[in-house]
Scaffold this motif. Structure first.
Motif, PDB file in Angstrom:
ATOM      1  N   ASP B   1       0.846  -1.207   0.000  1.00 55.57           N
ATOM      2  CA  ASP B   1       0.000   0.000   0.000  1.00 55.57           C
ATOM      3  C   ASP B   1       0.869   1.241   0.000  1.00 55.57           C
ATOM      4  O   ASP B   1       1.807   1.349   0.777  1.00 55.57           O
ATOM      5  N   THR B   2       0.542   2.174  -0.870  1.00 58.37           N
ATOM      6  CA  THR B   2       1.285   3.427  -0.939  1.00 58.37           C
ATOM      7  C   THR B   2       0.978   4.279   0.283  1.00 58.37           C
ATOM      8  O   THR B   2      -0.184   4.469   0.632  1.00 58.37           O
ATOM      9  N   ALA B   3       2.005   4.818   0.948  1.00 61.68           N
ATOM     10  CA  ALA B   3       1.807   5.560   2.179  1.00 61.68           C
ATOM     11  C   ALA B   3       1.151   6.918   1.909  1.00 61.68           C
ATOM     12  O   ALA B   3       0.214   7.298   2.589  1.00 61.68           O
ATOM     13  N   VAL B   4       1.697   7.648   0.922  1.00 64.79           N
ATOM     14  CA  VAL B   4       1.131   8.928   0.524  1.00 64.79           C
ATOM     15  C   VAL B   4       0.888   8.840  -0.978  1.00 64.79           C
ATOM     16  O   VAL B   4       1.831   8.684  -1.741  1.00 64.79           O
ATOM     17  N   SER B   5      -0.355   8.894  -1.352  1.00 64.09           N
ATOM     18  CA  SER B   5      -0.672   8.778  -2.779  1.00 64.09           C
ATOM     19  C   SER B   5      -1.338  10.053  -3.264  1.00 64.09           C
ATOM     20  O   SER B   5      -2.201  10.602  -2.587  1.00 64.09           O
ATOM     21  N   GLN B   6      -0.894  10.505  -4.404  1.00 67.70           N
ATOM     22  CA  GLN B   6      -1.495  11.707  -4.982  1.00 67.70           C
ATOM     23  C   GLN B   6      -1.858  11.430  -6.432  1.00 67.70           C
ATOM     24  O   GLN B   6      -1.154  10.715  -7.130  1.00 67.70           O
ATOM     25  N   THR B   7      -2.958  11.992  -6.838  1.00 67.03           N
ATOM     26  CA  THR B   7      -3.447  11.818  -8.204  1.00 67.03           C
ATOM     27  C   THR B   7      -3.942  13.136  -8.756  1.00 67.03           C
ATOM     28  O   THR B   7      -4.484  13.972  -8.015  1.00 67.03           O
ATOM     29  N   PRO B   8      -3.720  13.356 -10.050  1.00 71.57           N
ATOM     30  CA  PRO B   8      -3.032  12.467 -10.989  1.00 71.57           C
ATOM     31  C   PRO B   8      -1.516  12.645 -10.926  1.00 71.57           C
ATOM     32  O   PRO B   8      -1.031  13.556 -10.265  1.00 71.57           O
ATOM     33  N   LYS B   9      -0.768  11.795 -11.576  1.00 79.45           N
ATOM     34  CA  LYS B   9       0.687  11.933 -11.642  1.00 79.45           C
ATOM     35  C   LYS B   9       1.081  12.978 -12.685  1.00 79.45           C
ATOM     36  O   LYS B   9       2.111  13.632 -12.550  1.00 79.45           O
ATOM     37  N   TYR B  10       0.300  13.082 -13.720  1.00 77.48           N
ATOM     38  CA  TYR B  10       0.558  14.074 -14.764  1.00 77.48           C
ATOM     39  C   TYR B  10      -0.741  14.796 -15.064  1.00 77.48           C
ATOM     40  O   TYR B  10      -1.816  14.193 -15.062  1.00 77.48           O
ATOM     41  N   LEU B  11      -0.605  16.091 -15.338  1.00 78.06           N
ATOM     42  CA  LEU B  11      -1.778  16.904 -15.625  1.00 78.06           C
ATOM     43  C   LEU B  11      -1.368  17.962 -16.639  1.00 78.06           C
ATOM     44  O   LEU B  11      -0.495  18.785 -16.362  1.00 78.06           O
ATOM     45  N   VAL B  12      -1.962  17.893 -17.817  1.00 82.41           N
ATOM     46  CA  VAL B  12      -1.716  18.893 -18.852  1.00 82.41           C
ATOM     47  C   VAL B  12      -3.026  19.612 -19.091  1.00 82.41           C
ATOM     48  O   VAL B  12      -4.050  18.978 -19.346  1.00 82.41           O
ATOM     49  N   THR B  13      -2.990  20.937 -19.026  1.00 82.56           N
ATOM     50  CA  THR B  13      -4.235  21.688 -19.132  1.00 82.56           C
ATOM     51  C   THR B  13      -3.964  23.052 -19.754  1.00 82.56           C
ATOM     52  O   THR B  13      -2.829  23.517 -19.813  1.00 82.56           O
ATOM     53  N   GLN B  14      -5.010  23.680 -20.203  1.00 81.23           N
ATOM     54  CA  GLN B  14      -4.871  24.985 -20.837  1.00 81.23           C
ATOM     55  C   GLN B  14      -4.972  26.107 -19.811  1.00 81.23           C
ATOM     56  O   GLN B  14      -5.588  25.948 -18.739  1.00 81.23           O
ATOM     57  N   MET B  15      -4.376  27.209 -20.151  1.00 81.67           N
ATOM     58  CA  MET B  15      -4.473  28.419 -19.323  1.00 81.67           C
ATOM     59  C   MET B  15      -5.934  28.758 -19.082  1.00 81.67           C
ATOM     60  O   MET B  15      -6.770  28.620 -19.971  1.00 81.67           O
ATOM     61  N   GLY B  16      -6.197  29.183 -17.874  1.00 83.92           N
ATOM     62  CA  GLY B  16      -7.547  29.624 -17.535  1.00 83.92           C
ATOM     63  C   GLY B  16      -8.426  28.529 -16.947  1.00 83.92           C
ATOM     64  O   GLY B  16      -9.470  28.818 -16.350  1.00 83.92           O
ATOM     65  N   ASN B  17      -8.000  27.274 -17.118  1.00 82.09           N
ATOM     66  CA  ASN B  17      -8.790  26.172 -16.563  1.00 82.09           C
ATOM     67  C   ASN B  17      -8.630  26.083 -15.050  1.00 82.09           C
ATOM     68  O   ASN B  17      -7.708  26.652 -14.455  1.00 82.09           O
ATOM     69  N   ASP B  18      -9.545  25.314 -14.423  1.00 85.61           N
ATOM     70  CA  ASP B  18      -9.480  25.001 -12.999  1.00 85.61           C
ATOM     71  C   ASP B  18      -9.191  23.513 -12.870  1.00 85.61           C
ATOM     72  O   ASP B  18      -9.803  22.697 -13.555  1.00 85.61           O
ATOM     73  N   LYS B  19      -8.270  23.186 -11.969  1.00 89.17           N
ATOM     74  CA  LYS B  19      -7.914  21.779 -11.790  1.00 89.17           C
ATOM     75  C   LYS B  19      -7.696  21.473 -10.315  1.00 89.17           C
ATOM     76  O   LYS B  19      -7.400  22.365  -9.517  1.00 89.17           O
ATOM     77  N   SER B  20      -7.801  20.180  -9.979  1.00 91.07           N
ATOM     78  CA  SER B  20      -7.561  19.736  -8.611  1.00 91.07           C
ATOM     79  C   SER B  20      -6.570  18.588  -8.587  1.00 91.07           C
ATOM     80  O   SER B  20      -6.528  17.772  -9.510  1.00 91.07           O
ATOM     81  N   ILE B  21      -5.784  18.543  -7.526  1.00 89.39           N
ATOM     82  CA  ILE B  21      -4.876  17.429  -7.256  1.00 89.39           C
ATOM     83  C   ILE B  21      -5.287  16.857  -5.907  1.00 89.39           C
ATOM     84  O   ILE B  21      -5.491  17.609  -4.939  1.00 89.39           O
ATOM     85  N   LYS B  22      -5.399  15.536  -5.862  1.00 94.70           N
ATOM     86  CA  LYS B  22      -5.852  14.896  -4.622  1.00 94.70           C
ATOM     87  C   LYS B  22      -4.690  14.192  -3.935  1.00 94.70           C
ATOM     88  O   LYS B  22      -3.768  13.699  -4.585  1.00 94.70           O
ATOM     89  N   CYS B  23      -4.762  14.146  -2.608  1.00100.60           N
ATOM     90  CA  CYS B  23      -3.717  13.492  -1.828  1.00100.60           C
ATOM     91  C   CYS B  23      -4.350  12.756  -0.658  1.00100.60           C
ATOM     92  O   CYS B  23      -5.237  13.292   0.027  1.00100.60           O
TER      93      CYS B  23
END
Lengths: 117, 114
Positions: B1-23
């Motif tokens: 089991d991964t102790a600290v996992s975050q998703t996604p590993k890669y994120l490509v997006t355009q300027m002006g967008n809204d994005k989230s990273i989870k941990c």
């Protein structure tokens, strides 16, 4: 505020040889922790070794050891019998024992270690 | 089991967008962090939560908003993404400082804004 300085942006060592990475820090505290982290190309941050400031004895983990000079505020990392897998960025880091804002881990700018055959 | 996992590993997006990273961490640690690693590899803290309470908020644009629904999760939401937000973002967790352990880091999220 605490600062951590790594004056060697890049270092190179031949396989099986020994290399020492330098780190100095600035603090007015007497109790704190110091760490060395390794970041290989996979970008994973891996804890290599840690040192409690109240301990006079230098920490050792297999081929990795430190030279902790509290009065000089120096914390160097020695890698013995270097292996190709040791090639990575190495970060020195400081952590206060205080809570709250002071508990953050403060990193140096890193030293890129290259291991050659 | 991964102790600290975050998703996604890669994120490509355009300027002006809204994005989230989870941990998420399964170590039982009380404190979680977000760090930003820039193109020169410098690691700088952004936020820290202790038991869902914000304790560190460095000088970060308010387009960045952390959220901690419980002490095992710390998400990072970024609004109106800019080119300069491109970096690797690391989540980490730790026990109290007096326990002398360092942080356990996630594997990082490489964010590329185009």
């Amino acid at each position: 505020a605490q600062t951590v300085t790594q004056s060697q942006p890049e270092m190179s060592v031949q396989e099986a040889e020994t290399v020492t990475l330098s780190c100095t820090y600035d603090t007015s505290e007497s109790d704190y922790y110091l760490f060395w982290y390794k970041q290989p190309p996979s970008r994973q941050m891996i804890l290599v070794i840690r040192q409690e400031a109240y301990k006079q004895q230098n920490a050792t983990e297999n081929r990795f050891s430190v030279n902790f000079q509290k009065a000089a505020k120096s914390f160097s990392l020695k890698i013995s019998d270097s292996q190709l897998g040791d090639a990575a960025m190495y970060f020195c880091a400081y952590r206060s024992l205080r809570t709250g804002t002071a508990s953050k881990l403060t990193f140096g700018t890193g030293t890129r270690l290259q291991v050659t055959l | 089991d991964t102790a600290v996992s975050q998703t996604p590993k890669y994120l490509v997006t355009q300027m002006g967008n809204d994005k989230s990273i989870k941990c998420e961490q399964n170590l039982g640690h009380d404190t979680m962090y977000w760090y930003k690693q820039d193109s020169k590899k410098f690691l700088k803290i952004m936020f820290s939560y202790n038991n869902k309470e914000l304790i560190i908020n460095e000088t970060v644009p308010n387009r960045f908003s952390p959220k901690s629904p419980d002490k095992a999760h710390l998400n990072l939401h970024i609004n109106s993404l800019e080119l300069g937000d491109s970096a690797v973002y690391f989540c980490a967790s730790s026990p109290p400082a007096r326990m002398s352990y360092g942080y356990t880091f996630g594997s990082g999220t490489r964010l590329t804004v185009v």
